[in-house]
Design a protein around this motif. Sequence first.
Motif, PDB file in Angstrom:
ATOM      1  N   SER A  62      -4.970   9.682  -0.652  1.00  0.00           N
ATOM      2  CA  SER A  62      -5.299   8.466  -1.403  1.00  0.00           C
ATOM      3  C   SER A  62      -4.456   7.299  -0.913  1.00  0.00           C
ATOM      4  CB  SER A  62      -5.038   8.658  -2.909  1.00  0.00           C
ATOM      5  OG  SER A  62      -5.727   9.789  -3.410  1.00  0.00           O
ATOM      6  N   THR A  63      -4.974   6.092  -1.124  1.00  0.00           N
ATOM      7  CA  THR A  63      -4.237   4.868  -0.828  1.00  0.00           C
ATOM      8  C   THR A  63      -4.353   3.930  -2.018  1.00  0.00           C
ATOM      9  OG1 THR A  63      -4.588   5.004   1.570  1.00  0.00           O
ATOM     10  CG2 THR A  63      -4.043   2.841   0.664  1.00  0.00           C
ATOM     11  N   PHE A  64      -3.214   3.607  -2.615  1.00  0.00           N
ATOM     12  CA  PHE A  64      -3.161   2.638  -3.703  1.00  0.00           C
ATOM     13  C   PHE A  64      -2.640   1.321  -3.153  1.00  0.00           C
ATOM     14  CE2 PHE A  64      -3.305   6.589  -5.969  1.00  0.00           C
ATOM     15  CZ  PHE A  64      -3.950   6.301  -7.169  1.00  0.00           C
ATOM     16  N   THR A  65      -3.281   0.226  -3.544  1.00  0.00           N
ATOM     17  CA  THR A  65      -2.893  -1.098  -3.054  1.00  0.00           C
ATOM     18  C   THR A  65      -2.583  -2.013  -4.225  1.00  0.00           C
ATOM     19  OG1 THR A  65      -4.328  -0.844  -1.119  1.00  0.00           O
ATOM     20  CG2 THR A  65      -3.558  -3.067  -1.631  1.00  0.00           C
ATOM     21  N   THR A 104       0.837  -1.198   0.000  1.00  0.00           N
ATOM     22  CA  THR A 104       0.000   0.000   0.000  1.00  0.00           C
ATOM     23  C   THR A 104       0.872   1.248   0.000  1.00  0.00           C
ATOM     24  OG1 THR A 104      -0.140   0.017   2.423  1.00  0.00           O
ATOM     25  CG2 THR A 104      -1.867  -1.165   1.224  1.00  0.00           C
ATOM     26  N   VAL A 105       0.457   2.240  -0.768  1.00  0.00           N
ATOM     27  CA  VAL A 105       1.118   3.547  -0.814  1.00  0.00           C
ATOM     28  C   VAL A 105       0.066   4.587  -0.444  1.00  0.00           C
ATOM     29  CG1 VAL A 105       2.349   5.221  -2.230  1.00  0.00           C
ATOM     30  CG2 VAL A 105       2.710   2.768  -2.604  1.00  0.00           C
ATOM     31  N   THR A 106       0.275   5.225   0.713  1.00  0.00           N
ATOM     32  CA  THR A 106      -0.709   6.170   1.246  1.00  0.00           C
ATOM     33  C   THR A 106      -0.113   7.562   1.311  1.00  0.00           C
ATOM     34  OG1 THR A 106      -1.670   4.405   2.603  1.00  0.00           O
ATOM     35  CG2 THR A 106      -2.225   6.661   3.202  1.00  0.00           C
ATOM     36  N   ASP A 107      -0.868   8.546   0.830  1.00  0.00           N
ATOM     37  CA  ASP A 107      -0.392   9.927   0.881  1.00  0.00           C
ATOM     38  C   ASP A 107      -1.422  10.803   1.584  1.00  0.00           C
ATOM     39  OD1 ASP A 107      -2.338  11.147  -1.030  1.00  0.00           O
ATOM     40  OD2 ASP A 107      -1.352   9.876  -2.496  1.00  0.00           O
ATOM     41  N   GLN A 108      -1.047  12.039   1.832  1.00  0.00           N
ATOM     42  CA  GLN A 108      -1.918  13.045   2.440  1.00  0.00           C
ATOM     43  C   GLN A 108      -2.192  14.156   1.430  1.00  0.00           C
ATOM     44  OE1 GLN A 108       0.915  13.695   5.676  1.00  0.00           O
ATOM     45  NE2 GLN A 108      -0.555  12.841   7.127  1.00  0.00           N
ATOM     46  N   GLY A 109      -2.381  13.738   0.181  1.00  0.00           N
ATOM     47  CA  GLY A 109      -2.483  14.689  -0.900  1.00  0.00           C
ATOM     48  C   GLY A 109      -3.873  15.228  -1.141  1.00  0.00           C
TER      49      GLY A 109
END
Length: 393
Positions: free
Chosen positions: A365-368, A303-308
């Motif tokens: 967003s969170t990409f998995t 998972t790649v999570t950002d605060q964008g």
Amino acid sequence: MQEELLVGVAFLVGLMTGVAAFVTFKLSEASSRAAEPPAAGPALPDGIAEVLTALPSSAVVLDNADRVLRASSAARAFGLVRGDRLVISELLAMARQVRRDGVIRETEIDVALRKFGPDSTTFAVRVAPLGSTGLVLVLAEDQTERRRVEAVRRDFVANVSHELKTPVGALSLLAETVEGASDDPEAVRRFAGRMQHEATRLTSVIQDLITLSRIQGAEPMAEPALVEVDSVIAEALDANQLVADAKDIELVSGGEPDVVVLGDERLLVTAVRNLVANAVAYSPDGTRVVVAVETSDGLASITVTDQGIGIPPGDLERIFERFYRVDAARSRSTGGTGLGLAIVKHVATHHRGEVAVWSQEGAGSTFTLKVPLPDPKERDSSGITTTLREASQ
């Protein structure tokens, strides 16, 4: 008088006997006709039935009265045939013309598969006579997927042309400007930097196109190997560290350690690097991007999570399309090619996995990326070097 009465009675008895015999004869004749098999219509030529069964396209054979002698399951599934009738008037008209003159005809037609709505299926149709018996063969090949692929190809070519034309045009314009400002060293340095930026962008587009063309066929990997996910994440973070530092964005990794998946390490690094780059590009300065890994149900989830800035709901279904950008101006200003997420999707497919996204505008967003875990027997004592091919030997 008595003799006349006897004659009358005899006449009546004879009349009744004759009527009974006549009725009996007619009933017997009707029964015989009913027992006889109906007259056989034209039969299919030898071998035709077997050939029609093997055809992938919709196939219909009509007799000389336009009745359906044989129809494939595809023809009925598409609604071309109902009962013993061909219900598409255009096809029926073509069949009658072919029966009259014996000339093979071909065309394309659109058939509405739903009573309401715009959905339709495109068929490539070929109608031909079967011998001289009056039988007509109708073949209808579904062309909907082919048309869709052609549309995708046209869009792809148009998008590629546009994406390449932009930096090439900019380089040409900057070169002319540099030539005109040759006596101004400061202007030359400034325009040279712009040229380098456009050249880098052009290189990125070409490299992403090469990567995408290599993996989009989703062909099996020739040499899948056991890959350390920690190593993949570390390399992906390192590739984005300079850009993150420039925006004061903290890159953090975590989750389960020592997770191993089976696949292509270079492609997995590309996918995770693109996800991290996307997160950094669309995150405000001074925020954090977190990459984590966990395992469950035979899958490793990265998972790649950002605060964008997040992704609008209407764009979520399209963000994995080639060249699709939620914010085109921002993407170009950050050097984005519009191919990063498309590459991630194809890498996931290439590994028999999947990619998903959760996002909320203003909340990030969170990409998995999910990749299947290898069978435990595919790991040797070193834990890393065994390939799937070696494990099967």
